[in-house]
Design an enzyme around this catalytic site. Structure first.
Site, short mmCIF file in Angstrom:
data_model
loop_
_atom_site.label_atom_id
_atom_site.label_comp_id
_atom_site.label_asym_id
_atom_site.label_seq_id
_atom_site.Cartn_x
_atom_site.Cartn_y
_atom_site.Cartn_z
N ALA A 289 0.82 -1.21 0.00
CA ALA A 289 0.00 0.00 0.00
C ALA A 289 0.86 1.26 0.00
O ALA A 289 0.46 2.30 -0.53
CB ALA A 289 -0.91 0.00 1.23
N ASP A 335 24.38 31.23 -27.43
CA ASP A 335 25.40 31.74 -28.33
C ASP A 335 24.78 32.84 -29.18
O ASP A 335 23.55 33.00 -29.21
CB ASP A 335 25.91 30.58 -29.20
CG ASP A 335 27.03 31.00 -30.12
OD1 ASP A 335 27.87 31.81 -29.70
OD2 ASP A 335 27.06 30.53 -31.27
N ASP A 620 25.09 26.36 -31.53
CA ASP A 620 25.10 25.64 -32.80
C ASP A 620 26.51 25.27 -33.26
O ASP A 620 26.67 24.46 -34.16
CB ASP A 620 24.43 26.49 -33.90
CG ASP A 620 25.22 27.74 -34.24
OD1 ASP A 620 25.98 28.22 -33.37
OD2 ASP A 620 25.08 28.25 -35.37
N ASP A 624 30.49 25.36 -28.85
CA ASP A 624 29.42 25.30 -27.86
C ASP A 624 29.24 23.90 -27.26
O ASP A 624 28.53 23.74 -26.27
CB ASP A 624 28.08 25.72 -28.48
CG ASP A 624 28.09 27.15 -29.00
OD1 ASP A 624 28.63 28.00 -28.29
OD2 ASP A 624 27.57 27.39 -30.10
N GLU A 689 -5.14 3.57 1.38
CA GLU A 689 -4.98 2.12 1.55
C GLU A 689 -4.13 1.82 2.79
O GLU A 689 -4.42 0.89 3.56
CB GLU A 689 -4.34 1.52 0.31
CG GLU A 689 -5.19 1.64 -0.94
CD GLU A 689 -4.41 1.51 -2.23
OE1 GLU A 689 -5.00 1.67 -3.31
OE2 GLU A 689 -3.18 1.26 -2.15
N ASN A 714 -3.74 -0.52 -7.19
CA ASN A 714 -2.57 0.29 -7.51
C ASN A 714 -2.14 0.15 -8.97
O ASN A 714 -1.68 1.10 -9.60
CB ASN A 714 -1.40 -0.08 -6.61
CG ASN A 714 -1.59 0.42 -5.19
OD1 ASN A 714 -2.55 1.12 -4.88
ND2 ASN A 714 -0.69 0.03 -4.30
N THR A 717 -6.73 0.10 -11.44
CA THR A 717 -7.74 1.18 -11.37
C THR A 717 -7.14 2.54 -11.07
O THR A 717 -7.69 3.56 -11.47
CB THR A 717 -8.80 0.83 -10.31
OG1 THR A 717 -8.16 0.67 -9.03
CG2 THR A 717 -9.51 -0.46 -10.68
N ASP A 718 -5.99 2.61 -10.35
CA ASP A 718 -5.38 3.92 -10.07
C ASP A 718 -4.58 4.44 -11.25
O ASP A 718 -4.45 5.65 -11.44
CB ASP A 718 -4.46 3.82 -8.84
CG ASP A 718 -5.23 3.65 -7.55
OD1 ASP A 718 -6.47 3.76 -7.60
OD2 ASP A 718 -4.61 3.40 -6.51
#
Length: 882
Positions: A289, A335, A620, A624, A689, A714, A717-718
């Site tokens: 849980a 730059d 570029d 760099d 839970e 867990n 459905t969650d």
């Protein structure tokens, strides 16, 4: 004689006389190396190539998916369940790990393959003198001591010390950031000269734009300046992204919480005399849980979806965890050349008489200026001689729409083209008789043409101070026009413009000195203009709370001019620092750094990171690359960017637009907001839970939920509502106005833990109430009572997704209710929650029993209580804050 090993590297070749360099390399400039000697040196030095950072292989990408602490925590939970014989639970958790790994692996692998498609490789030939003959060889075969023959259009394939030079100029923007070609010469320069000022050298990767020359190779492969930059990039370790650090922090908190709670409940139960196996089962249920098993999978899916969104907006991300990083950026270092500017010279000002300069409209990216009938007004007639000199005293070409030649000469042709003057037609009318190539000492060039009337026209252009020293009068000017022109040239240069003076004279013969007794036709101001979208994009960055700093290798005046045009200096005092004046570790307040080396760019980034900033780097060029690798997120240009820059970056702008960064910042912030929402949602569900199991265990009551039921909630459905939250479009405009979050802010702050605790407590109360009613009022069996608490908890968690709306938003019209994925998730989860109760095989596996209709209605009613309380409290909170 074979070269000795101790001569592997000639220190400061730029500062040594050419003869000294040749002697040390034991080579004749007339003969070059012979084949045998070249072979021996290649054996000693190796091939002339840089170590290329290989792409991330499939195995490394796969291992990266398993690096997070939360995956490790899930692995421990699976092993613990297996140890105590809960094989189904163990297999389910293992399945989640495999699925999460597979999703991340496939998504990142596709991104890496897209990056590799941008990388281009080619074999380049270079002309060398071997055995007294000039012959082309593959560039990888160059060795120190080779004599290289350079001509206009060549790209240097090694570091070369010039031994002969004829009007040689090189474009070094890729290495230094200098936007204009640099004139080269043979004489040595100072030992401590900056890279951009070593005029006796031609460096690997730079291109020859004019003239010719011979040089001797002094560095190949890793021994070149580019090799040193590559080494800097290897040393520039890139750390984990802000999101990775926050998820790891959350995982550590959950791990300790799971261990402490499981141990405490287990020990308390056994001390009180309860069944040992039941306490072990309760401890496992608590551990299950505590850990949000769906979190890694939902986070991976949300990041993958964000990666796809950014790709649609022309921003290609290579690494999943980098998707959110740009949204966290507080500083963007950029730059100048090719990034903020178009990396092409353009005429932006004309000065015809030394008076007020005429500012010309911008040339669009297509390279064609719009029709210019009324640009100069009453000076239109006086402009004609200047335009004629611009096209006649020129060696460039616009043939077929492709610009070929020196960038400044191309800009002059584009200027004249905008006024309907074509170079070919002018040359047909006034044929070229003689050319006096640009002389670096005189800083002028001239061409001589025969006019239709039989006289000779001398067209001259050059540096204003050089040309004005040889001017006798100014066309259409006043007696003091020459001094006015000097002043105008100085003012234009002070604004960061490159200034040329255009002049000419007419003679009866072609032989007189072309540079004497000239008439000045005007001054031309050129610049590498900012990209059209840059100013607005920088303004948007600043409005979004992101500071933009220019870091360039270019001159201070040029950098400051571009900074002013793009709005970098707007609203505050201008602060500019040259690289030589930068003090490592000092607070960074400047908005412009000029004459900066690759190593200094690294130091600036490190200083900002030490100050707690999240740094993005946009560039570029090859120079760099180390900074791109070191920054929290490196961003390279996809079209004009160098291969090395693209390989070092985490993100590539496919359209080369600075404005694309704004969209990416907004998406990064939306993604983080979505991640925070679904983490709060998942933690609320898991905490409820945890409370349900923990309170029941401490009170001695039967467990309202079984471990496998918790795992089902867990993992099934969650997860779907959480993923729906992660897929939300968000409100990019609103989130940009909010500014970046503090760099030290955790994923879940105190206020978020408070909301989790309140939501979990209400869901727990509804679930325990349902369990108690099932046992007392409805007098159900233990299996049916567990089913009722399971349904109440599952439905309450499902409705809880609507409590994730933004503070202050409408209860019925908000980003949650407008998210179609939320409604799809609710529909699917209702089937997955209720279906197993009535499917015998699923019911037996999960330990569920169909309850009576009245009990079902009760469970539904109790499940709505957390939603109602959450909506009412949010409305009250909004009203109280107004």
């Amino acid at each position: 004689m074979a070269i000795e090993p101790e001569m592997d590297l000639i220190e400061h070749a730029h500062a040594l006389p050419a003869d000294t360099v040749l002697n040390r390399l034991e080579v004749s400039p007339d003969d070059g190396l012979n084949t045998a000697e070249a072979r021996r040196r290649r054996s000693h030095y190796g091939l002339n190539r840089l170590r290329r950072r290989g792409p991330r292989g499939p195995l490394l990408i796969l291992l990266d998916q398993l690096r997070s602490l939360i995956v490790g925590l899930l692995t421990l939970a699976a092993l613990a369940a297996l140890w105590f014989g809960h094989h189904t639970e163990s297999a389910a958790i293992a399945g989640v790990i495999v699925l999460n790994t597979l999703i991340g692996f496939v998504t990142e692998l596709r991104a890496v393959r897209s990056m590799e498609a941008l990388r281009e490789l080619g074999v380049r030939l270079v002309n060398v003198r071997r055995g007294g003959r000039v012959t082309p060889i593959p560039a990888r075969g160059l060795v120190p001591g080779d004599i290289v023959v350079l001509e206009a259009g060549d790209v240097a394939s090694a570091d070369i010390r010039l031994i002969e030079s004829s009007r040689l100029q090189c474009n070094e923007a890729i290495l230094t950031g200098e936007s204009l070609p640099v004139a080269k010469q043979v004489d040595p320069v100072a030992t401590n000269a900056a890279l951009a000022e070593r005029t006796s050298m031609v460096y690997l990767g730079t291109s020859v734009t004019r003239g010719s020359g011979d040089g001797v190779v002094v560095g190949t492969g890793e021994r070149t300046e580019l090799g040193r930059i590559a080494h800097l990039m290897e040393e520039a370790e890139s750390g984990r992204t802000p999101l990775e650090r926050r998820l790891d922090e959350l995982s550590r908190q959950l791990m300790w919480l799971a261990l402490v709670l499981a141990a405490a409940i287990g020990v308390a139960g056994m001390v009180s005399g309860r069944d040992v196996f039941l306490m072990i089962e309760s401890a496992i249920a608590l551990a299950v849980a505590t850990v949000p098993e769906g979190l890694p999978m939902v986070a991976t899916l949300a990041l993958a979806r964000g990666m796809l969104r950014m790709a649609r907006r022309q921003a290609l991300i290579e690494r999943l965890s980098a998707v959110e990083t740009l949204g966290a950026a507080t500083v963007i270092l950029t730059d100048k050349t090719g990034t903020l500017t178009e990396n092409r010279m353009t005429v932006t000002e004309l000065n015809l008489t030394g008076g007020r300069s005429q500012v010309l409209p911008r040339i669009p990216a297509s390279g064609r200026r719009r029709p210019a009938e009324n640009l100069i007004g009453e000076d239109q007639e006086q402009l004609q001689p200047l335009l004629e000199v611009a096209v006649l005293c020129n060696t460039a070409s616009l043939a077929g729409g492709d610009a070929i030649g020196d960038p400044m000469e191309v800009a002059l042709l584009e200027l004249a083209d905008g006024f309907g003057i074509d170079r070919a037609q002018q040359l047909e009318r006034c044929p070229l008789v003689r050319e006096h190539a640009f002389d670096p000492d005189l800083r002028m060039m001239a061409t001589v043409h025969r006019s239709p009337d039989g006289v000779y026209f001398h067209a001259v252009k050059g540096a204003p101070e050089a040309v004005l020293d040889h001017v006798k009068d100014v066309d259409g000017g006043t007696p003091n026009a020459i001094s006015s022109a000097r002043k105008a040239a100085s003012e234009m240069a002070g604004r960061g413009l490159r200034v040329l003076a255009l002049a000419g004279k007419t003679t009866s013969t072609e032989t007189p000195n072309p540079f004497e007794q000239l008439t000045l036709y005007g001054l031309v101001g050129l610049t590498d203009p900012p990209r059209e979208d840059v100013a607005d994009a920088i303004g948007a960055c600043q409005a979004a709370g992101v500071r933009v700093i220019m870091v360039t290798g270019d001159h201070s005046a040029t950098a400051l001019s571009i900074a002013a045009q793009t709005g970098l200096t707007e609203g505050h005092a201008v602060q500019i620092v040259e690289g030589s004046d930068f003090v490592e570790g000092a607070p960074i307040d400047a908005s412009v750094f000029a004459r900066v080396s690759p190593a200094q760019k690294l130091a600036i980034i490190e200083s900002l990171q030490h100050q707690g900033e999240v740094v993005a780097m946009l560039g570029d060029g090859v120079n760099d690359a180390p900074a791109l690798h070191k920054a929290d997120i490196g961003i390279a240009m996809g079209q004009r960017g160098s291969q090395v820059a693209r390989e070092a970056a985490d993100m590539v702008l496919l359209d080369d637009r600075f404005g694309t960064i704004i969209s990416a910042i907004a998406q990064g912030r939306v993604i983080f907001g979505n991640i925070r929402k679904f983490v709060i949602y998942l933690m609320s569900c898991n905490a409820s839970e945890l409370l349900v199991i923990g309170l029941a265990s401490l009170s001695g009551a039967p467990l309202p939920l079984l471990p496998l039921q918790i795992l089902y909630l867990n993992l099934v459905t969650d997860v779907f509502p959480a993923f729906a939250l992660g897929a939300g479009e968000g409100q990019p405009d609103a989130i940009l106005r909010g500014g970046p979050r503090p760099p030290d802010e955790p994923l879940l702050a105190t206020r978020h833990w408070r909301d989790i605790a309140i939501g979990a407590t209400i869901i727990t109360a509804a679930t325990l109430c349902s369990f108690a009613l099932a046992l007392t009022v409805f007098e159900l069996t233990a299996g049916a009572a567990v089913t009722l608490s399971f349904l109440t908890l599952a439905l309450a968690q499902l409705w809880h997704v609507f409590n994730m709306r933004a503070p202050g938003s409408s209860r019925f019209n908000n980003e949650i209710t407008r998210n179609r994925y939320v409604w799809m998730a609710i529909g699917l989860c209702l089937v997955l929650i209720i279906g197993p109760v009535y499917v015998p095989a699923a019911a037996d596996l999960l330990g569920l029993r169909p309850p009576p209709a009245a009990a079902l209605v009760t469970a539904l009613g109790l499940s709505l209580i957390p939603l109602v309380i959450g909506q009412v409290s949010e409305t009250a909170r909004t009203r109280s804050s107004r």
